[in-house]
Design a protein around this motif. Structure first.
Motif, short mmCIF file in Angstrom:
data_model
loop_
_atom_site.label_atom_id
_atom_site.label_comp_id
_atom_site.label_asym_id
_atom_site.label_seq_id
_atom_site.Cartn_x
_atom_site.Cartn_y
_atom_site.Cartn_z
N VAL A 158 14.18 1.61 45.95
CA VAL A 158 14.83 2.88 45.56
C VAL A 158 13.82 3.78 44.88
CG1 VAL A 158 16.57 3.89 44.05
CG2 VAL A 158 17.14 1.86 45.39
N ILE A 159 13.07 3.16 43.97
CA ILE A 159 12.08 3.94 43.23
C ILE A 159 11.06 4.54 44.18
CG2 ILE A 159 10.13 3.73 41.63
CD1 ILE A 159 11.88 1.78 40.02
N LEU A 160 10.69 3.71 45.18
CA LEU A 160 9.70 4.19 46.14
C LEU A 160 10.22 5.42 46.88
CD1 LEU A 160 6.95 2.79 46.79
CD2 LEU A 160 7.94 2.27 49.02
N VAL A 161 11.49 5.29 47.33
CA VAL A 161 12.11 6.42 48.04
C VAL A 161 12.16 7.63 47.13
CG1 VAL A 161 14.28 7.25 49.03
CG2 VAL A 161 13.46 4.97 49.61
N LYS A 185 10.36 8.17 44.61
CA LYS A 185 9.00 8.64 44.33
C LYS A 185 8.54 9.56 45.45
CE LYS A 185 4.36 7.14 43.79
NZ LYS A 185 3.47 6.28 44.56
N GLU A 186 8.84 9.11 46.69
CA GLU A 186 8.43 9.94 47.81
C GLU A 186 9.11 11.30 47.76
OE1 GLU A 186 8.81 7.82 51.55
OE2 GLU A 186 7.16 6.53 50.86
N ALA A 187 10.43 11.24 47.47
CA ALA A 187 11.19 12.50 47.38
C ALA A 187 10.60 13.37 46.28
CB ALA A 187 12.65 12.20 47.08
N LEU A 188 10.31 12.72 45.16
CA LEU A 188 9.74 13.47 44.04
C LEU A 188 8.39 14.06 44.41
CD1 LEU A 188 10.56 11.47 40.82
CD2 LEU A 188 11.30 13.75 41.43
N ASN A 189 7.61 13.23 45.09
CA ASN A 189 6.30 13.71 45.52
C ASN A 189 6.45 14.95 46.38
OD1 ASN A 189 4.62 12.06 44.19
ND2 ASN A 189 4.30 10.61 45.88
N GLN A 190 7.42 14.83 47.34
CA GLN A 190 7.67 15.93 48.25
C GLN A 190 8.04 17.17 47.46
OE1 GLN A 190 7.11 15.18 51.48
NE2 GLN A 190 7.15 17.40 51.77
N GLY A 225 15.75 -15.90 38.43
CA GLY A 225 14.46 -15.31 38.80
C GLY A 225 14.54 -14.64 40.16
N THR A 226 15.12 -15.41 41.12
CA THR A 226 15.25 -14.87 42.48
C THR A 226 16.10 -13.61 42.48
OG1 THR A 226 15.47 -17.19 43.01
CG2 THR A 226 15.54 -15.66 44.83
N TYR A 227 17.23 -13.74 41.72
CA TYR A 227 18.14 -12.60 41.67
C TYR A 227 17.44 -11.36 41.12
CZ TYR A 227 22.01 -9.68 40.14
OH TYR A 227 22.86 -8.65 39.93
N PHE A 228 16.75 -11.59 39.99
CA PHE A 228 16.09 -10.44 39.37
C PHE A 228 14.95 -9.93 40.23
CE2 PHE A 228 18.15 -11.85 35.37
CZ PHE A 228 18.80 -10.66 35.15
N TYR A 229 14.31 -10.91 40.92
CA TYR A 229 13.22 -10.50 41.80
C TYR A 229 13.78 -9.60 42.90
CZ TYR A 229 9.25 -10.80 44.92
OH TYR A 229 8.21 -10.49 45.72
N GLY A 230 14.92 -10.09 43.50
CA GLY A 230 15.57 -9.29 44.55
C GLY A 230 15.98 -7.93 44.03
N GLN A 231 16.57 -7.99 42.83
CA GLN A 231 17.03 -6.75 42.20
C GLN A 231 15.85 -5.81 41.99
OE1 GLN A 231 20.01 -6.96 42.33
NE2 GLN A 231 21.05 -5.61 40.89
N LYS A 232 14.77 -6.42 41.51
CA LYS A 232 13.58 -5.63 41.22
C LYS A 232 13.06 -5.00 42.50
CE LYS A 232 8.97 -6.01 39.86
NZ LYS A 232 7.92 -6.97 40.20
N ASN A 233 13.08 -5.85 43.57
CA ASN A 233 12.62 -5.35 44.86
C ASN A 233 13.45 -4.16 45.31
OD1 ASN A 233 10.44 -6.87 45.27
ND2 ASN A 233 11.31 -8.18 46.87
#
Lengths: 571, 248
Positions: free
Chosen positions: A328-331, A333-338, A315-323
């Protein structure tokens, strides 16, 4: 009237109860020590002292065959006789005793035993003759106990011969002699009591019975207790004192039972033991199964805790992975938004420009139609030229847009090879010369022949066209745009496009040079221009591994300097 | 000098016509016009062709590349191509690149761009790049022809038509039976690419087509060649001529 339960055990057996300490056994040991070599004798005496009669008989018979010493023979015969006697083989015992010589030290014992045997065989007169002999013989104090038993037995003999007065005399005498030994005393009391009772001298008998009974109570001998109690019961019954008799009877029953049940008690004890063992076994089984259950539980607990831990870890691993992924997705997303923002902006500007140019085209065409209608043919030429220039710039815009799109999707085929700048410039000039002339500008190609650079030809054309467009846009009427190269010592060949136009301030210049800054809407523009052109130039120069620079003086003109890698013939 | 023969494979008639116009105007000889892959193949094997101009997309399919791939397989049949395309789609180009050295031209193109593309195609095909753009050379030598750039266009001269070549500094006078013209090429380049079976240097200034020699006047160190041309041979190269005579 009930018959009495007469107790008349011959005392000769009891008198031998402690053979180790009496004179005979001491003498036997001494004799034995003297004759150590006589192995069979040694064995027989050893077994004799151990009261193992059968072994004694076997060993002594072997010893008799070998020995000649009369003393040893006497001892052996005595031991054999005694053994036979103890095994109730009285006739054999008599024979053995008969073989013992008259001067045997313990001959009185033989006499005593022979008397006992006679008494046992109910030959009372024979017994009396033996006992009389003994009474005369032994007057020493050492034979007290022996004497008392002899007297007792003598009393018994007379009792059986119904010579009660003689019996009374001897029994009372034995009672007096036996005050030290309780067991013998009880027996003697009972015998005396029986003696009186037989003669119906109840008043004299009863005290003896009671004495026997009270003494018996204190002993552990069940047989004595039983007999004493039974006697009491019979006595009480005869006295018609039935309730007391019943009580004695009951007591007698208990003693009898305890005697009979001694074995049963053992069996019961065995069974109980067995039961207890079984119980214990069952308990052990139960405990074991409980232990098993506990172990299973523990194992289950361990397994489940491991599983839980694993689950937690995963769970922790996947949580970390997910985070991580989320970041990455956030970055992204920002790039995409830009990018999307840029695209939207581009869209609006491009469509705005397109609309403007198409509108210009429409109004120009209207003028053209008017001119035709009015037959004003002189104006037509300039209008058509204007139309061509509008079409050209619109085309350029669309071309840039297309290249931009293909660049962004990395779909552009790029093939860097050696290109002659002069030829390339010639090809571009071919299209641009008329445009320049139309605007009353002059385009000067000062590039010498055979200047080879490493570049992708089509992107070079796009770059130069855009730069020429710009130069044209910002040039003053009648101005000149010259294109020339500057050969430097580094690996670059610099292509310079210079105009004598309005120039630009430092801020604009820096904005233009800034990396990644898309779509600067330029101030001094009336016509078409999105900033897309310069951006496209920069990224294409980048792809060609070139350099880009601007030198400008406001009001005097601008130099755009593009560096390309030189083509070296030998590499 | 002869005109260059060109096969145009283009499915849009207007573009084909425009191409033809430019080519003819610039002294090229359009020997065939095909508008499909099949027709192109037929014409290709039928005609004597120097350069092929191929539109990548024929009826919407990249048949132009298929054609190039087809003729690449046939030995000695391959000729220089120019691919015409309206987009520089990476996938198409990666595929085209596999065929052979090629030149491509992005639509829309102007006259100069077309001519340049033809030059590049020849340069790349004969592996002598940066020739036509340079100042000191205007000729490419293949096994059969000299490709010479005159003004904006290419011309060709069949090697067997050459009688002799007279070298003068950076120039060479090419003398055929019928005409005489100057090309720009160094002696070194000529010696490098000319077939030595047919051509040999007889003098510091002369390279002679062996097949064109009619008579050798040893006393005057003179070679009498076809079409009443003369060339001298110097002592330095005498031995070669002797050997040649003995062989004859």
């Amino acid at each position: 009237m009930f018959f009495l339960f007469v107790f008349n055990l011959p005392f000769f057996v009891l008198s031998q109860s402690e053979p180790k300490t009496d004179d005979f056994s001491m003498a036997l040991k001494r004799i034995n020590e003297k004759h150590e070599r006589e192995k069979d004798f040694n064995k027989s005496q050893y077994f004799f002292l151990k009261r193992n009669w059968d072994s004694t008989l076997v060993c002594s018979s072997r010893a008799l065959g070998k020995m000649k010493d009369s003393e040893l023979l006497d001892y052996s015969h005595y031991m054999r006789g005694y053994s036979f006697m103890m095994k109730k083989l009285f006739n054999e015992a008599k024979k053995e005793y008969g073989l013992v010589s008259q001067d045997f030290r313990f001959y009185y014992k033989i006499t005593r035993n022979l008397g006992g045997i006679a008494l046992e065989q109910n030959k009372y007169e024979e017994a009396i003759s033996y006992f009389d002999k003994l009474e005369k013989l032994s007057n020493d104090d050492g034979h007290d106990l022996l004497r008392s038993t002899v007297i007792h037995d003598l009393g018994l003999c007379y009792f059986h011969l119904s010579q009660f007065d003689k019996a009374e005399k001897y029994l009372l005498k034995s009672v007096r002699l036996q005050e030290k030994d309780t067991l013998l005393l009880i027996s003697s009391y009972m015998d005396v009591a029986n003696l009186y009772y037989e003669q119906y001298k109840d008043d004299e008998a009863i005290p003896y019975f009671e004495k026997a009974y009270s003494l018996a109570k204190k002993t552990k001998d069940f047989e004595l207790k039983r007999n004493a109690t039974l006697n009491m019961a019979v006595v009480e019954e005869n006295r018609k004192n039935l309730s007391k008799s019943l009580a004695y009877r009951k007591e007698y029953e208990t003693w009898k039972d305890s005697l009979n049940d001694q074995n049963k008690v053992w069996e019961i004890a065995e069974i109980e033991k067995k039961n207890a063992v079984e119980q214990k076994q069952r308990e052990i089984g139960l405990l074991e199964s409980e232990k098993q259950i506990k172990i299973t539980e523990r194992n289950g607990f361990i397994v489940s805790s491991i599983l839980l831990l694993l689950l937690l870890g995963m769970g922790t691993y996947f949580y970390g992975q997910k985070n991580k992924i989320n970041k990455v997705i956030l970055v992204q997303k920002e790039a995409l938004n830009q990018l999307n923002l840029t695209k939207d902006k581009l869209f609006s500007i491009v469509s705005h420009d397109l609309r403007a140019s198409v509108n210009a085209f429409r109004s120009s065409n209207k003028k053209l139609l008017d001119g035709i209608a009015n037959r004003n043919y002189e104006a037509l030429d300039s209008i058509v030229h204007k139309n061509v220039s509008i079409a050209t710039s619109t085309y350029n815009l669309l071309e840039n847009l297309l290249h931009w799109a293909t660049m962004q999707t990395e779909q552009l085929y790029f093939n860097i090879e050696s290109i002659d700048l002069f030829s390339a410039m010639q090809q571009i000039e071919y299209n641009y010369k008329p445009l320049f002339e139309n605007k009353n500008l002059y385009l000067e190609n000062k590039i010498p022949k055979a200047v080879f650079v490493l570049v992708d030809l089509d992107s070079l054309k796009i770059i130069v066209r855009n730069l020429l467009d710009n130069a044209m846009k910002f040039s003053k009427e009648g101005g000149t745009v010259s294109v020339y190269v500057h050969d430097s010592n580094d690996n670059f060949q610099y292509l310079i496009i210079e105009d004598g136009g309005i120039g630009m301030n430092k801020e604009t210049k820096e904005n233009l040079l800034k990396e990644g800054k898309v779509l600067n809407k330029k101030k001094n523009q009336k016509g078409i221009g999105t900033g897309l052109g310069i951006q496209l130039c920069k990224s294409m120069i980048g792809k060609n591994k070139g350099t880009f620079n601007i030198e400008s003086v406001e009001g005097e003109g601008t130099k755009v300097i593009v560096g390309f890698q030189k083509f070296m013939k030998n590499g | 000098m002869d005109k260059i023969n060109i096969l145009v494979i283009e499915d849009t008639p207007e573009e084909a016509m425009a191409l033809q116009e430019i080519l003819v105007e610039n002294n090229y000889n359009v020997v065939g016009m095909a508008n499909s892959h099949q027709e192109a193949l037929t014409l290709f094997y039928q005609l004597k062709i120097d350069i092929v101009i191929i539109d990548v997309f024929l009826d919407g399919n990249p048949d132009g590349i298929t054609f190039a791939e087809t003729i690449s397989i046939v030995p000695n049949a391959l000729k220089p191509f120019v691919f015409l395309t309206s987009s520089k789609d990476r996938q198409i180009f990666e595929r085209a690149k596999l065929t052979k050295p090629f030149s491509f031209l992005l639509k829309p193109f102007n006259e100069l761009e077309l001519l340049y593309a033809l030059e590049i195609a020849v340069e790349k095909f004969y592996e002598q790049t940066n020739v036509f753009s340079s100042e000191d050379q205007d000729t490419i030598i293949s096994n059969d022809y000299l490709f010479i750039k005159k003004k904006n266009a290419l011309n060709k001269v069949h090697l067997r038509d050459i009688v002799y070549i007279e070298v003068e500094n950076r120039y060479c006078n090419i003398v055929t039976e019928k005409e005489r013209f100057v090309i720009q090429i160094s002696l070194g380049k000529i010696s490098e690419f000319l077939d030595t079976k047919n051509f040999m240097q007889t003098h510091r200034k002369y390279i002679v087509n062996i097949n064109a020699i009619e008579q050798i006047v040893l006393n005057d160190n003179l070679l009498l060649l076809k079409g009443n041309h003369k060339a001298t041979f110097s002592g330095k190269y005498k031995d070669i001529v002797k050997g040649f005579n003995i062989l004859k």
